[in-house]
Design an enzyme around this catalytic site. Structure first.
Site, PDB file in Angstrom:
ATOM      1  N   ASP B  12       1.584  38.921  55.533  1.00 34.29           N
ATOM      2  CA  ASP B  12       1.556  40.106  54.666  1.00 34.29           C
ATOM      3  C   ASP B  12       0.423  39.944  53.655  1.00 34.29           C
ATOM      4  O   ASP B  12       0.237  38.883  53.081  1.00 34.29           O
ATOM      5  CB  ASP B  12       2.914  40.186  53.948  1.00 34.29           C
ATOM      6  N   ASP B 108      -0.912  46.417  56.227  1.00 32.66           N
ATOM      7  CA  ASP B 108      -1.017  45.108  55.580  1.00 32.66           C
ATOM      8  C   ASP B 108      -0.030  44.065  56.088  1.00 32.66           C
ATOM      9  O   ASP B 108       0.121  43.013  55.497  1.00 32.66           O
ATOM     10  CB  ASP B 108      -0.896  45.258  54.058  1.00 32.66           C
ATOM     11  N   GLU B 109       0.650  44.347  57.176  1.00 34.67           N
ATOM     12  CA  GLU B 109       1.582  43.359  57.739  1.00 34.67           C
ATOM     13  C   GLU B 109       1.353  43.228  59.237  1.00 34.67           C
ATOM     14  O   GLU B 109       1.263  44.244  59.941  1.00 34.67           O
ATOM     15  CB  GLU B 109       3.031  43.819  57.553  1.00 34.67           C
TER      16      GLU B 109
END
Lengths: 114, 423
Positions: B12, B108-109
């Site tokens: 993350d 973002d992950e």
């Protein structure tokens, strides 16, 4: 509604992820690009085999299967060679009654008489 | 070969948009910074806040005004969505240099399955995570946090509950020791448990993740049936599996390549639209976008759905209706005609703040039925092939409909945005 699909395969993650459509499209485009292939160079013997198979199909009306080069995924065509244009290096492959396709000889990766 | 345990990581990116901006604006390195939507439109909220801003009490998703009040020296940056997508893809490439099994879960992950490549590095999963973390930091300036476990669900919960809080940013959650770790956490920390579900769990007497995990599945189903009716069995099983860390889903890099079930677009209007003609302008623009995307994907839709949300928060109004067209289509004018019928029939006349349209029951557009009454179809299709090609090459603003130049039009503004934020 929660459906059974969430419990199977990758369902939990496919149903819960947050992806911008533009991001998703870029990923798919990238993967397509990565799968892109350059055309292999055939050796003389393979070329001879191909020419032989084309000739056999043309003169004896035998059905042949051609493997054709494509940037992303090879394709296969089955039919009978009905016209050979040596100067343009193209053949006309009749694939069914009233159906045909022009194929560039240079795109052929292998040919087999079925 | 002995079946070994999988090693899955969820990586993350910390304050992703803000980190990207900080990396590109070194002059703001030591200042509190947020990325925030346009204050003049309704999207004037904080999309991402850097750790320094968070220290001052600034929160993600709060109004920009409130954030400025808490932290007057705040640096506010307009979002650049395309840039964030590019950096996210760059990070994907870095992950891919460690394993080919990488699945983006959001911007973002991303999930990484390093089971097969760990031995190449001759180190522990934690050491490998550290290596990847350093690499990403060096290349992009973004700090990543890792949850490591033998399944995606535990990796995710390891990252959210421990990795993000640990000084190293890396945490391994072992399935054998859940009773000393994850199960002690309140049920609100469980993946997929929103505030509403948390309240229900509390009311059922299940305050921790462990209490959900230890309830026999049959009993949990019974308890949830009492609250949500007969159809809640699958949901019960879902939560029970999450609590127990049971998840055999693969990390699937090709997961985004599935054929879509529907293609849709929705937008929040800059002001409330009260006249039919105004709403129709936006509806046409959205129809154009949806059809354009369908054409790009090679699909036609048979069912068109139109969705409107009323402007008054306190007295919700609006509708969401669908209709089957005579023939499947991806021709803008055809789909628009049907969408208008839906709008004219179901709109209650109250001001509207959100409009959406989608096409579903998709079929490949390689072959289509010739419609007796639509002789112009071929002509329209040729025209749209040309306009689509222009837009692909020069951007959506290169050619637009005349109505988009009226005051109600949003196409020009929208062409400068991704996900409702600036490109």
């Amino acid at each position: 509604m929660t459906t059974r699909k969430k419990l199977e395969g990758n369902g939990l993650w496919e149903s819960s992820r947050m992806m911008l459509p533009e991001h998703k499209e870029s990923i798919i485009r990238r993967q397509l690009e990565e799968g892109r292939k350059v055309k292999p160079t055939l050796d003389a013997q393979e070329m001879e085999l191909i020419e032989h198979a084309l000739a056999e199909s043309f003169y004896d009306h035998r059905t042949i299967t051609l493997r054709l080069y494509d940037e992303y995924e090879e394709v296969e065509r089955t039919g009978v060679v009905t016209i050979v244009l040596t100067h343009r290096r193209e053949i006309k492959l009749t694939t069914g009654p009233g159906e045909w396709e022009w194929i560039r000889i240079d795109d052929i990766l292998s040919a087999g008489v079925s | 070969m002995k079946a070994s345990k999988r090693v899955i990581m969820l990586a993350d990116c910390q304050s992703f948009y803000a980190s990207v901006e900080k990396a590109e604006h070194p002059e703001y390195q030591d200042r509190p910074l947020v990325v925030a939507g346009d204050p003049e439109r309704r999207s004037g909220i904080v999309l991402a806040a850097c750790p320094k801003a968070k220290e001052k009490g600034v929160k993600t998703a709060e109004r920009l005004g409130e954030a400025m009040a808490k932290c007057p020296e705040l640096v506010v940056i307009k979002p650049r969505m395309q840039r964030y997508i590019d950096v996210s893809m760059k990070i994907t490439d870095i992950y891919k240099s460690f394993t080919d099994l990488v699945e983006p879960y959001s911007i973002d992950e991303q999930f990484l399955d390093v089971t097969g490549s760990l031995h190449l590095y001759g180190c522990t999963p934690e050491e490998l995570a550290r290596m990847i973390q350093n690499y990403v930091q060096e290349a992009t300036g973004v700090y990543t946090r890792f949850g490591i476990a033998d399944s995606k669900i535990l990796a995710k919960m390891a990252c959210d509950n421990y990795g993000k809080k640990s000084p190293s940013g890396i945490y391994t959650l072992s399935k054998d020791h859940l009773d000393g770790t994850l199960w002690k956490l309140p049920v609100s920390d469980m993946f997929m448990a929103g505030s509403r579900m948390t309240r229900h769990f509390m009311a059922m007497g299940l305050p921790t993740i462990g209490s959900v995990a230890r309830t026999p599945l049959a009993k949990l189903k019974q308890m949830m049936r009492r609250k949500f009716g007969r159809n809640s069995d699958i949901q019960a099983e879902l939560y029970w599996r999450i609590a127990n860390g049971i998840d055999d889903s693969p990390v699937r890099p090709g997961t985004h390549q599935v054929d879509p079930k529907s293609v849709g677009h929705m937008m929040t209007l800059p002001r409330d639209y009260g006249r039919l003609e105004e709403i129709k302008v936006v509806l046409l623009e959205l129809t154009e976008l949806v059809c354009q995307r369908c054409r790009g994907l090679g699909f036609m839709g048979h069912v068109v759905s139109v969705h409107c949300t009323g402007a008054d928060f306190d007295r919700p109004s609006g509708f969401s209706r669908q209709m089957k067209m005579d023939d499947p289509s991806n021709v803008t004018n055809q789909v628009y005609r049907w969408a208008c019928r839906l709008l004219e029939k179901h709109w209650d006349g109250l001001p509207v703040r959100q409009v959406g349209i989608s096409l579903s029951q998709l079929t490949p557009d390689q072959e289509y039925q010739l419609s007796l009454f639509d002789m112009d179809r071929e002509k329209w299709m040729a025209l749209e092939r040309t306009t689509d090609a222009l837009k692909r090459k020069y951007g959506d603003a290169i050619i637009i409909r005349a109505v988009s130049m009226t005051e109600a039009g949003q196409a020009l503004d929208r062409s400068t945005k991704i996900g409702g934020h600036y490109r």
